[in-house]
Scaffold this motif. Structure first.
Motif, PDB file in Angstrom:
ATOM      1  N   PRO A 312       0.798  -1.236   0.000  1.00 23.77           N
ATOM      2  CA  PRO A 312       0.000   0.000   0.000  1.00 23.77           C
ATOM      3  C   PRO A 312       0.821   1.272   0.000  1.00 23.77           C
ATOM      4  O   PRO A 312       0.304   2.343  -0.300  1.00 23.77           O
ATOM      5  CB  PRO A 312      -0.832  -0.128   1.284  1.00 23.77           C
ATOM      6  CG  PRO A 312      -0.036  -1.036   2.166  1.00 23.77           C
ATOM      7  CD  PRO A 312       0.666  -1.998   1.254  1.00 23.77           C
ATOM      8  N   ASN A 313       2.103   1.184   0.325  1.00 24.62           N
ATOM      9  CA  ASN A 313       2.953   2.374   0.345  1.00 24.62           C
ATOM     10  C   ASN A 313       4.322   2.046  -0.232  1.00 24.62           C
ATOM     11  O   ASN A 313       5.347   2.277   0.394  1.00 24.62           O
ATOM     12  CB  ASN A 313       3.087   2.913   1.775  1.00 24.62           C
ATOM     13  CG  ASN A 313       1.810   3.560   2.267  1.00 24.62           C
ATOM     14  OD1 ASN A 313       1.426   4.626   1.788  1.00 24.62           O
ATOM     15  ND2 ASN A 313       1.146   2.903   3.206  1.00 24.62           N
ATOM     16  N   VAL A 314       4.302   1.491  -1.448  1.00 20.97           N
ATOM     17  CA  VAL A 314       5.542   1.095  -2.115  1.00 20.97           C
ATOM     18  C   VAL A 314       5.662   1.901  -3.402  1.00 20.97           C
ATOM     19  O   VAL A 314       5.426   1.419  -4.512  1.00 20.97           O
ATOM     20  CB  VAL A 314       5.565  -0.420  -2.392  1.00 20.97           C
ATOM     21  CG1 VAL A 314       6.903  -0.822  -2.998  1.00 20.97           C
ATOM     22  CG2 VAL A 314       5.313  -1.200  -1.102  1.00 20.97           C
ATOM     23  N   GLY A 315       5.970   3.208  -3.241  1.00 20.95           N
ATOM     24  CA  GLY A 315       6.117   4.068  -4.393  1.00 20.95           C
ATOM     25  C   GLY A 315       4.835   4.137  -5.197  1.00 20.95           C
ATOM     26  O   GLY A 315       3.732   3.867  -4.705  1.00 20.95           O
ATOM     27  N   ALA A 329       2.082  10.388  -8.185  1.00 21.09           N
ATOM     28  CA  ALA A 329       2.859  11.149  -7.191  1.00 21.09           C
ATOM     29  C   ALA A 329       3.418  12.367  -7.907  1.00 21.09           C
ATOM     30  O   ALA A 329       4.419  12.263  -8.618  1.00 21.09           O
ATOM     31  CB  ALA A 329       3.974  10.292  -6.609  1.00 21.09           C
ATOM     32  N   GLU A 330       2.744  13.522  -7.748  1.00 25.11           N
ATOM     33  CA  GLU A 330       3.182  14.723  -8.448  1.00 25.11           C
ATOM     34  C   GLU A 330       4.487  15.268  -7.870  1.00 25.11           C
ATOM     35  O   GLU A 330       5.185  16.016  -8.542  1.00 25.11           O
ATOM     36  CB  GLU A 330       2.093  15.791  -8.379  1.00 25.11           C
ATOM     37  CG  GLU A 330       0.865  15.460  -9.188  1.00 25.11           C
ATOM     38  CD  GLU A 330      -0.051  16.652  -9.357  1.00 25.11           C
ATOM     39  OE1 GLU A 330       0.457  17.783  -9.553  1.00 25.11           O
ATOM     40  OE2 GLU A 330      -1.276  16.457  -9.293  1.00 25.11           O
ATOM     41  N   ASP A 335       5.723  12.948  -1.355  1.00 21.01           N
ATOM     42  CA  ASP A 335       4.670  11.930  -1.348  1.00 21.01           C
ATOM     43  C   ASP A 335       4.976  10.869  -0.290  1.00 21.01           C
ATOM     44  O   ASP A 335       6.059  10.275  -0.292  1.00 21.01           O
ATOM     45  CB  ASP A 335       4.563  11.276  -2.734  1.00 21.01           C
ATOM     46  CG  ASP A 335       3.294  10.460  -2.887  1.00 21.01           C
ATOM     47  OD1 ASP A 335       3.184   9.415  -2.217  1.00 21.01           O
ATOM     48  OD2 ASP A 335       2.419  10.863  -3.671  1.00 21.01           O
ATOM     49  N   PRO A 336       4.043  10.574   0.621  1.00 19.22           N
ATOM     50  CA  PRO A 336       4.321   9.614   1.706  1.00 19.22           C
ATOM     51  C   PRO A 336       4.597   8.199   1.201  1.00 19.22           C
ATOM     52  O   PRO A 336       5.313   7.441   1.855  1.00 19.22           O
ATOM     53  CB  PRO A 336       3.046   9.665   2.557  1.00 19.22           C
ATOM     54  CG  PRO A 336       1.996  10.256   1.671  1.00 19.22           C
ATOM     55  CD  PRO A 336       2.699  11.190   0.745  1.00 19.22           C
ATOM     56  N   ARG A 337       4.048   7.850   0.044  1.00 19.01           N
ATOM     57  CA  ARG A 337       4.264   6.494  -0.482  1.00 19.01           C
ATOM     58  C   ARG A 337       5.680   6.291  -0.987  1.00 19.01           C
ATOM     59  O   ARG A 337       6.122   5.162  -1.196  1.00 19.01           O
ATOM     60  CB  ARG A 337       3.249   6.214  -1.597  1.00 19.01           C
ATOM     61  CG  ARG A 337       1.814   6.145  -1.123  1.00 19.01           C
ATOM     62  CD  ARG A 337       0.822   6.277  -2.263  1.00 19.01           C
ATOM     63  NE  ARG A 337       0.892   7.577  -2.913  1.00 19.01           N
ATOM     64  CZ  ARG A 337      -0.062   8.073  -3.703  1.00 19.01           C
ATOM     65  NH1 ARG A 337      -1.163   7.392  -3.907  1.00 19.01           N
ATOM     66  NH2 ARG A 337       0.068   9.255  -4.268  1.00 19.01           N
ATOM     67  N   TRP A 338       6.376   7.382  -1.228  1.00 22.77           N
ATOM     68  CA  TRP A 338       7.722   7.300  -1.798  1.00 22.77           C
ATOM     69  C   TRP A 338       8.835   7.475  -0.757  1.00 22.77           C
ATOM     70  O   TRP A 338      10.013   7.328  -1.111  1.00 22.77           O
ATOM     71  CB  TRP A 338       7.890   8.377  -2.878  1.00 22.77           C
ATOM     72  CG  TRP A 338       7.458   7.930  -4.232  1.00 22.77           C
ATOM     73  CD1 TRP A 338       6.253   8.125  -4.825  1.00 22.77           C
ATOM     74  CD2 TRP A 338       8.240   7.198  -5.176  1.00 22.77           C
ATOM     75  NE1 TRP A 338       6.211   7.567  -6.080  1.00 22.77           N
ATOM     76  CE2 TRP A 338       7.437   6.990  -6.329  1.00 22.77           C
ATOM     77  CE3 TRP A 338       9.549   6.703  -5.175  1.00 22.77           C
ATOM     78  CZ2 TRP A 338       7.887   6.309  -7.448  1.00 22.77           C
ATOM     79  CZ3 TRP A 338      10.002   6.021  -6.301  1.00 22.77           C
ATOM     80  CH2 TRP A 338       9.179   5.828  -7.413  1.00 22.77           C
ATOM     81  N   ARG A 351      11.270  13.725 -10.665  1.00 19.67           N
ATOM     82  CA  ARG A 351      10.553  14.457  -9.629  1.00 19.67           C
ATOM     83  C   ARG A 351       9.109  13.985  -9.434  1.00 19.67           C
ATOM     84  O   ARG A 351       8.514  14.240  -8.388  1.00 19.67           O
ATOM     85  CB  ARG A 351      10.542  15.950  -9.990  1.00 19.67           C
ATOM     86  CG  ARG A 351      11.933  16.572 -10.050  1.00 19.67           C
ATOM     87  CD  ARG A 351      12.523  16.705  -8.644  1.00 19.67           C
ATOM     88  NE  ARG A 351      13.875  17.277  -8.661  1.00 19.67           N
ATOM     89  CZ  ARG A 351      14.981  16.570  -8.640  1.00 19.67           C
ATOM     90  NH1 ARG A 351      14.911  15.242  -8.621  1.00 19.67           N
ATOM     91  NH2 ARG A 351      16.158  17.151  -8.647  1.00 19.67           N
ATOM     92  N   ALA A 352       8.527  13.334 -10.437  1.00 20.49           N
ATOM     93  CA  ALA A 352       7.140  12.873 -10.333  1.00 20.49           C
ATOM     94  C   ALA A 352       7.023  11.514 -11.007  1.00 20.49           C
ATOM     95  O   ALA A 352       7.842  11.160 -11.861  1.00 20.49           O
ATOM     96  CB  ALA A 352       6.186  13.872 -10.984  1.00 20.49           C
ATOM     97  N   CYS A 353       6.002  10.763 -10.602  1.00 21.52           N
ATOM     98  CA  CYS A 353       5.811   9.429 -11.188  1.00 21.52           C
ATOM     99  C   CYS A 353       4.326   9.102 -11.222  1.00 21.52           C
ATOM    100  O   CYS A 353       3.611   9.269 -10.225  1.00 21.52           O
ATOM    101  CB  CYS A 353       6.556   8.367 -10.374  1.00 21.52           C
ATOM    102  SG  CYS A 353       6.414   6.695 -11.061  1.00 21.52           S
ATOM    103  N   TRP A 354       3.903   8.611 -12.385  1.00 23.02           N
ATOM    104  CA  TRP A 354       2.503   8.183 -12.572  1.00 23.02           C
ATOM    105  C   TRP A 354       2.536   6.730 -13.032  1.00 23.02           C
ATOM    106  O   TRP A 354       3.110   6.415 -14.071  1.00 23.02           O
ATOM    107  CB  TRP A 354       1.835   9.081 -13.602  1.00 23.02           C
ATOM    108  CG  TRP A 354       0.435   8.667 -13.954  1.00 23.02           C
ATOM    109  CD1 TRP A 354      -0.562   8.332 -13.102  1.00 23.02           C
ATOM    110  CD2 TRP A 354      -0.113   8.566 -15.280  1.00 23.02           C
ATOM    111  NE1 TRP A 354      -1.704   8.022 -13.795  1.00 23.02           N
ATOM    112  CE2 TRP A 354      -1.462   8.170 -15.133  1.00 23.02           C
ATOM    113  CE3 TRP A 354       0.395   8.783 -16.554  1.00 23.02           C
ATOM    114  CZ2 TRP A 354      -2.301   7.967 -16.235  1.00 23.02           C
ATOM    115  CZ3 TRP A 354      -0.435   8.602 -17.648  1.00 23.02           C
ATOM    116  CH2 TRP A 354      -1.762   8.193 -17.483  1.00 23.02           C
TER     117      TRP A 354
END
Length: 860
Positions: A312-315, A329-330, A335-338, A351-354
């Protein structure tokens, strides 16, 4: 003063100017008489002034025009001249005082050419606005002077917003290839020919659009460029997104490894979306991620991702895979997941990942497709369109990879037990012998289940399959970690014992016999179990694989003769078994010569309506001494001793004879399927023999279907393929039997003259509850029907299995659910009963429909 005397009041200079004016000038007095008519007026009206001076102005076709003493009159009219020709003229009337009298002057100009140009321009504008391609016209400095409505639709700018602005400033952006456009314009200015370029453009909202711009120039009579013309086509869908599909599909057809396909896909995506870094991760059955593609990511970054568990919180990717939903993750940094994982992407400027999950048809998340950005941002509409396409393509490619991996596994493993099969066992035995130290032994044990046929005949094949699975489990528990267990087929197993001598092998065999003393539970029944075991030793008994296997087989038969549930080690005295084998071969030769072989027929039923699709002819042999001999026994023996080709041709002839007899009797059986060995297809004369047999019994070619195994077109490929094409040219059908249990090239299958695929019976056992079996059956149905083939499932024993297959769209089913293989007379009775049952069912449906109609009429 006369009308003409008034001209004396006009200065000479003015009179000369009126005479030389480009416009026609006519002066009319207050009595509507023409007092002046210059040379230009003569040209416009094609009248000589001597013919009009002093005459009423009506001769000019200007009646109805009255000068206004206050306001001048201007209009554009159509004039019909004396010779009948028509022109368009701009007319202006003004009142003047000449010599104290009221006059008015008519100024006329021929605007026919201008009017025609306006009409033409109007038509061009209309045509331009009807096209779905954007049009831009600029001046030599690339300032926009015209855009059509398609430009507004594509880019969002109205003509008022666009005109006067530089084209490059309006629709070019950060990743537009300005150099390509500039190069074309320079070439046009130098007198070169027109050209085109594919570039990334941007609309009013900053969204990306891939366009193909065809650029040309408008030139004056001297060839100088006056305007630049661009015809712009949106190729986002038709070319850019379709290129992704073509890339994946062509790579799959060429059997490119999945990692290379993923790499190529990511590279292509980064070409059409230059502001992203693309990544494709595979998610295995255990929920661990493994990089498939990410050519722009550093190798150490990809290695760090390998083996991470989703959660649930792996990037972005791990979370997307865990929840089965896209994750954006803008800002990776906050971002807490990252947080546990952000150091590496931030270090390389990401810097961001979708990330978007890729799902299989059964809903499993099998991969993630991610876009990394070098700035904090969300994806654009263009990015979303790319991902929509790639998610589907990725699912297709990965599912095909999984299916091919399963097929590859099945090539060397038994589908029922998961054990190494005959082909793999030979490799394992060879490896064990090659690795055997001097003075050591390799023991080979053959195991055959005692009275296994009784289980199948009394409890059915499903119970027999369950017994074999449980037997395999018990055998695994008895062997050591270095030993290897395999299944030859049917009820025959092999245990390979590296570096074991006769004494060790004897102890193992005794332990197996004791372990099987406890009965197995099959459903609600306790089933007694025993095996007969034969053992041979390398190098004491043989130094080659074939002889070693034959000796273990001979020892196993000796254990059978000794009363079963025991074991024997090969000895020289067992060579007598070879004589027995020769006796069986001799009996088989006699059976063929004397017509002792028979055919039984199993119906094949269409899923859509329950009608008969055809029958499969199956060889049977009952010997006076040997009793009923299983095809699983005598067919391999026939192949070994060279009788199989003769049996195949006899089967075709006998099946055709029976079909002709049934048709004469009025039994409607569409076709008969006959199994042939790959050996039959090594002979180019096979097609000619089939043609003669069909002609002998006056049967159409489509009444015969030949069932072949995948090995037919994998071995002796060129000769077999030539024979297969010759057979299909006759109109005889070809069916691939036991499809999915071997390993063949799907791209090759697409080019073979196959009319039918048969799903092997081994897939049926768990198809009601095993998602893997359903997935493989789904794949076979999809492959077969996608290639225009009929798909037949054999070994169908339950209504539940039939329903699953019907839901999958399988065309035809065959198995004990309808009938076992029956002798001709018994089959005839079955067919008559089946047709009667079909008719009763149809009448019942008609009755229900009639009742429904009556109810509707009454309610009306």
């Amino acid at each position: 003063m006369s009308a003409f005397d008034c001209l004396a009041e006009i200065p000479d200079v003015l009179r000369a100017a009126l005479e030389r004016a480009d416009d026609g000038v006519v002066i009319v007095d207050d009595a509507h008489r023409i007092t002046h008519f210059n040379a230009a007026a003569e040209r416009i009206w094609k009248l000589a002034r001597t013919d009009v001076l002093g005459r009423d102005a009506a001769i000019l076709g200007l009646k109805g025009f009255q000068p206004d003493p206050v306001t001048d009159f201007r209009d554009e009219v159509s004039l019909v001249r004396r010779d009948g020709s028509r022109i368009r003229a701009a007319i202006a009337l003004s009142s003047v005082k000449i010599g104290g009298a009221d006059h008015y002057i008519v100024f006329a100009r021929d605007v026919t050419g201008e009017a025609e140009r306006r009409v033409t321009i109007g038509l061009l504008h209309a045509v331009s606005d009807q096209t779905n391609r954007a049009v831009i016209i600029t001046d030599i400095e690339q300032n926009i002077v015209y855009v059509n409505s398609a430009f507004t639709t594509l880019f969002g700018y109205t003509s008022g917003e666009a005109e006067g602005r530089r084209a490059g400033e309006l629709i070019a952006g950060r990743h537009t290839d300005r150099k390509a456009i500039a190069k074309l314009i320079r070439r046009l200015r130098r007198g070169g020919r027109r050209g085109e370029a594919e570039v990334l453009a941007y609309d009013k909202d900053g969204e990306e659009i891939w366009v193909c711009a065809r650029i040309d120039a408008f030139r004056d009579k001297k060839g100088r460029v006056k305007h630049i013309f661009a015809l712009i086509e949106d190729i986002t869908e038709t070319k850019q997104l379709r290129s992704l599909q073509q890339l994946v599909m062509s790579s799959l057809a060429d059997e490119v490894p999945i990692t290379d396909i993923a790499d190529r896909l990511c590279r292509r995506v980064e070409e059409i979306a230059p502001d992203v870094v693309c990544s494709l991760l595979h998610v295995d059955a255990a929920g661990l991620v493994h990089p498939l593609g990410g050519p722009s990511l550093p190798a150490d970054y990809s290695r760090a991702l390998d083996g991470i568990a989703i959660g649930p919180n792996v990037g972005s990717c791990g979370t997307a895979a865990f929840y089965g939903k896209p994750v954006l993750a803008e800002d990776i940094d906050t971002d807490p997941r990252w947080q546990p994982y952000k150091a590496m992407p931030l270090a390389i400027g990401l810097r961001a990942c979708w990330s978007t999950p890729i799902k299989a048809k059964d809903g499993r998340v099998i991969a993630t497709f991610a876009f990394y950005f070098r700035e904090r941002r969300a994806p654009s509409k263009w990015h979303r369109r790319i991902v929509d396409a790639c998610v589907n393509l990725g699912a297709f490619a990965i599912e095909r990879k999984e299916a091919r991996a399963e097929i590859a596994r099945l090539a060397y493993h038994d589908i029922l037990t998961g054990l190494p099969n005959r082909a793999q066992l030979r490799n394992l035995i060879t490896t064990a012998i090659d690795a055997c130290p001097h003075g050591s032994h390799v023991a080979l044990a053959f195991l055959d289940v005692d009275h296994f046929k009784d289980v199948n005949d009394t409890l059915g094949h499903a119970a027999g399959d369950e017994l074999l699975i449980q037997l395999a489990q018990r055998l695994r528990e008895q062997i050591g970690p270095e030993d290897m267990l395999g299944r030859l087929g049917g009820d025959e197993f092999v245990i390979l014992l590296p570096q074991r001598d006769a004494e060790a092998a004897d102890r193992l065999a005794s332990g197996i016999t004791e372990a099987l003393a406890a009965p197995l539970r099959i459903g609600s029944k306790l089933m007694p179990m025993s095996v007969s075991i034969g053992i041979s030793l390398y190098p004491d008994h043989a130094t080659d694989i074939d002889t070693l296997m034959q000796q273990a087989d001979a020892a196993m038969y000796m254990a059978k003769q000794a009363g079963r549930s025991t074991h024997r080690i090969f000895s020289a005295e067992m060579n007598g078994l070879t004589e027995q084998r020769l006796a069986v071969i001799a009996a088989l030769r006699r059976a063929i010569a004397e017509g002792a072989l028979t055919l039984s027929y199993q119906p094949q039923i269409r899923s859509c309506d329950g009608a008969i699709h055809g029958v499969e002819a199956l060889a049977r042999w009952r010997d006076a001494v040997l009793g009923d001999v299983s095809p699983a026994k005598f067919i391999p023996l026939a192949e070994e001793c060279g009788l199989i080709e003769q049996i195949g041709l006899w089967s075709v002839r006998e099946a055709c004879r029976q079909m002709a007899s049934w048709r004469r009797a009025g039994l409607d059986i569409p076709s008969v399927s006959v199994n042939l060995s790959p050996i039959n297809f090594r002979h180019v004369a096979l097609a000619a023999r089939l043609k003669d047999i069909l002609a002998e019994y006056d049967l159409p070619a489509d009444a015969l279907m030949l069932e072949i195994t995948e090995g037919t077109f994998m071995q002796d490929g060129a000769a077999a393929l030539e024979t297969m094409h010759a057979i299909r040219a006759l109109g005889v059908g070809l069916s691939v039997d036991d499809f999915g249990t071997g390993y063949s090239s799907l791209s090759r299958l697409a080019h073979l003259p196959i009319r039918e695929l048969k799903i092997d019976r081994s897939f049926m056992r768990d198809i009601e509850r095993d998602a893997g079996a359903v997935a493989i059956a789904t794949a076979v149905v999809g492959v077969g029907q996608g290639l225009g083939m009929t798909v037949v499932a054999e070994g169908v024993e339950t209504e539940g299995q039939r329903k699953v297959l019907a839901d999958l769209g399988c065309d035809v089913v065959q198995g004990f659910l309808y009938a076992p293989a029956l002798p001709p007379v018994a089959f005839e009775r079955w067919l008559i009963e089946h047709c009667a049952e079909q008719a009763r069912a149809m009448l019942a449906r008609l009755d229900v429909a009639a009742v429904g109609c009556d109810a509707v009429k009454r309610s009306a």
